[in-house]
Design a protein around this motif. Structure first.
Motif, PDB file in Angstrom:
ATOM      1  N   GLU A 193       7.353   5.061   8.890  1.00  0.00           N
ATOM      2  CA  GLU A 193       8.718   5.085   8.064  1.00  0.00           C
ATOM      3  C   GLU A 193       8.735   6.529   7.621  1.00  0.00           C
ATOM      4  N   LYS A 194      10.010   7.078   7.489  1.00  0.00           N
ATOM      5  CA  LYS A 194      10.262   8.150   7.179  1.00  0.00           C
ATOM      6  C   LYS A 194      11.056   8.433   6.027  1.00  0.00           C
ATOM      7  N   ASN A 195      10.885   9.477   5.232  1.00  0.00           N
ATOM      8  CA  ASN A 195      11.647   9.893   3.904  1.00  0.00           C
ATOM      9  C   ASN A 195      11.600   8.644   3.074  1.00  0.00           C
ATOM     10  N   ILE A 196      10.137   8.311   2.701  1.00  0.00           N
ATOM     11  CA  ILE A 196       9.981   7.094   1.543  1.00  0.00           C
ATOM     12  C   ILE A 196       9.369   7.596   0.579  1.00  0.00           C
ATOM     13  N   ASN A 197       9.267   6.767  -0.474  1.00  0.00           N
ATOM     14  CA  ASN A 197       8.421   7.093  -1.581  1.00  0.00           C
ATOM     15  C   ASN A 197       7.153   6.993  -1.557  1.00  0.00           C
ATOM     16  N   ILE A 198       6.105   7.913  -1.974  1.00  0.00           N
ATOM     17  CA  ILE A 198       4.954   7.893  -1.926  1.00  0.00           C
ATOM     18  C   ILE A 198       3.954   8.120  -3.200  1.00  0.00           C
ATOM     19  N   ASP A 199       3.152   7.283  -3.211  1.00  0.00           N
ATOM     20  CA  ASP A 199       2.586   7.449  -4.860  1.00  0.00           C
ATOM     21  C   ASP A 199       1.705   8.831  -4.826  1.00  0.00           C
ATOM     22  N   ASN A 204      -4.479  13.256  -5.104  1.00  0.00           N
ATOM     23  CA  ASN A 204      -5.416  13.915  -5.946  1.00  0.00           C
ATOM     24  C   ASN A 204      -6.850  13.369  -5.574  1.00  0.00           C
ATOM     25  N   VAL A 205      -7.646  14.350  -5.346  1.00  0.00           N
ATOM     26  CA  VAL A 205      -9.099  13.913  -4.576  1.00  0.00           C
ATOM     27  C   VAL A 205      -9.893  13.235  -5.746  1.00  0.00           C
ATOM     28  N   SER A 206      -9.831  13.670  -6.945  1.00  0.00           N
ATOM     29  CA  SER A 206     -10.629  12.875  -8.148  1.00  0.00           C
ATOM     30  C   SER A 206     -10.340  11.464  -8.241  1.00  0.00           C
ATOM     31  N   GLU A 207      -8.775  11.479  -8.172  1.00  0.00           N
ATOM     32  CA  GLU A 207      -8.441   9.990  -8.541  1.00  0.00           C
ATOM     33  C   GLU A 207      -8.675   9.059  -7.267  1.00  0.00           C
ATOM     34  N   THR A 208      -8.620   9.701  -6.075  1.00  0.00           N
ATOM     35  CA  THR A 208      -8.992   8.923  -4.936  1.00  0.00           C
ATOM     36  C   THR A 208     -10.426   8.608  -4.805  1.00  0.00           C
ATOM     37  N   TYR A 211     -11.127   5.938  -7.354  1.00  0.00           N
ATOM     38  CA  TYR A 211     -10.907   4.599  -6.823  1.00  0.00           C
ATOM     39  C   TYR A 211     -11.705   3.997  -5.660  1.00  0.00           C
ATOM     40  N   LEU A 212     -12.250   4.750  -4.883  1.00  0.00           N
ATOM     41  CA  LEU A 212     -12.989   4.223  -3.992  1.00  0.00           C
ATOM     42  C   LEU A 212     -14.419   4.147  -4.408  1.00  0.00           C
ATOM     43  N   GLU A 213     -14.914   4.579  -5.340  1.00  0.00           N
ATOM     44  CA  GLU A 213     -16.195   4.347  -6.077  1.00  0.00           C
ATOM     45  C   GLU A 213     -16.180   3.032  -6.626  1.00  0.00           C
ATOM     46  N   ASN A 214     -15.045   2.876  -7.230  1.00  0.00           N
ATOM     47  CA  ASN A 214     -14.961   1.575  -7.865  1.00  0.00           C
ATOM     48  C   ASN A 214     -14.593   0.232  -6.863  1.00  0.00           C
ATOM     49  N   ASN A 215     -14.240   0.850  -5.599  1.00  0.00           N
ATOM     50  CA  ASN A 215     -13.767  -0.653  -5.090  1.00  0.00           C
ATOM     51  C   ASN A 215     -14.359  -0.527  -3.617  1.00  0.00           C
TER      52      ASN A 215
END
Length: 331
Positions: A193-199, A204-208, A211-215
């Motif tokens: 999928e091209k030219n789409i909105n991505i979060d 962000n390494v810390s946020e990712t 998230y992984l650590e919690n899930n």
């Protein structure tokens, strides 16, 4: 005489007609080529999914690949479908980072990735190569195939890239073959999928990591010190040191003969201290982002840090040795 002249005139007209037809056909083909290259070059964001198969003497190794791109940031996730273990690469303004999910670790790589090699799952990497003057096209079954020579690991290796495009200008498959025409890797696209909105938070390494650590982290790993099943002809194991201390087990093996190389295997756990930075290029297989430098390769798999080093062996030989250690570990 007039009859001969008339025949010559007719023949000349036919030649001119054929030339025009061929010229128009050629122009049409070039427009098609240019339109496809433009379609994958003018992208500000995309979401890409597919299956990456890497080929080794032990057999095929399959990875599920997810790529999110929001210029100039990358999020690449590799998943081993057999173990469901994954690793994540994030490139942002701060550099290139790797997150190894199942050992709760992350580190930075001093690298010009993805510019220092050709990666079949990175669209910018592909489009850059297709702008080369030596690109040729072939029609194979229902696909237009773009073929060109590419360089891996800062131009140390020359390989052949083939890009398969369907009749609707959709990118379907990318392959890399070595100089003997052996298939090295194949990436089959299942979603693009091209030219789409991505979060933006995924870059962000810390946020990712949080998230992984919690899930997703799972530290229940079955680990073993293993021996390489890929053998270099004319070599033998000269020495071996294995220290077994529960979570801190490690092994050092040296091999000598026609070439010399060393293997280090080190268990990694939550409290382990690993290098915060590496330098080099990146090679991918299974869920592993393998760090490639001039004389060694390093990667993490199943809670073990693997390092294979040699001043005399080819880098791909080191990678094959490393992969064979994993092959043995996952049996």
């Amino acid at each position: 005489m007039n009859i001969i002249i008339n025949k010559i005139k007719k023949l000349l007209k036919l030649c001119v007609f054929i030339t025009i037809i061929l010229t128009l056909s050629g122009c049409k083909k070039n427009v098609t080529n240019e339109s496809f290259i433009k379609s994958i070059s003018d992208i500000n964001s995309y979401a890409l999914e597919g299956t990456l198969t890497t080929y080794f003497p032990s057999g095929e190794k399959v990875s599920k690949v997810l790529v999110n791109y929001n210029k100039p940031n990358y999020y690449v996730e590799l998943t081993n479908p057999e173990t469901n273990h994954n690793q994540i690469l994030i490139k942002n303004n701060d550099g290139v980072h790797i997150i190894v999910s199942n050992i709760k670790k992350s580190f930075k790589i001093n690298s010009t990735w993805p510019n220092n090699s050709t990666y079949p799952y990175i669209i910018e990497s592909i489009s850059k190569e297709l702008l080369n003057d030596d690109v040729i096209t072939e029609q194979i079954d229902d696909y237009t195939v773009f073929i060109t020579s590419v360089h891996l690991f800062n131009e140390n290796y020359t390989e052949t890239l083939k890009v398969y495009v369907d009749k609707n200008n959709n990118l379907k498959e990318i392959t890399l073959t070595d100089k003997e025409n052996n298939l090295m890797s194949k990436f089959i696209i299942t979603k693009f999928e091209k030219n789409i909105n991505i979060d933006s938070s995924i870059f962000n390494v810390s946020e990712t990591f949080t998230y992984l650590e919690n899930n997703e982290f799972d530290f229940s790993l079955d680990r073993y010190i293993t021996y390489p099943t890929y053998q270099i002809e004319g070599t033998y194991k000269e020495s071996e040191v294995i220290r077994k201390l529960s979570l801190d087990t490690y092994a050092i093996m040296t091999f000598s003969g026609t070439v010399d190389y060393t293997i280090v295997e080190q268990y990694v756990h939550e409290d382990s201290v690993i290098p915060s930075e590496y330098s080099g290029s990146i090679f991918t297989f299974l869920e592993c982002f393998c760090i490639v430098s001039s004389n060694n390769v390093v990667f993490y798999n199943n809670g073990i840090e693997y390092k294979i080093a040699s001043n005399t062996l080819d880098i791909f030989e080191l990678i094959k040795i490393g992969e064979s250690l994993i092959e043995e570990n996952q049996k």
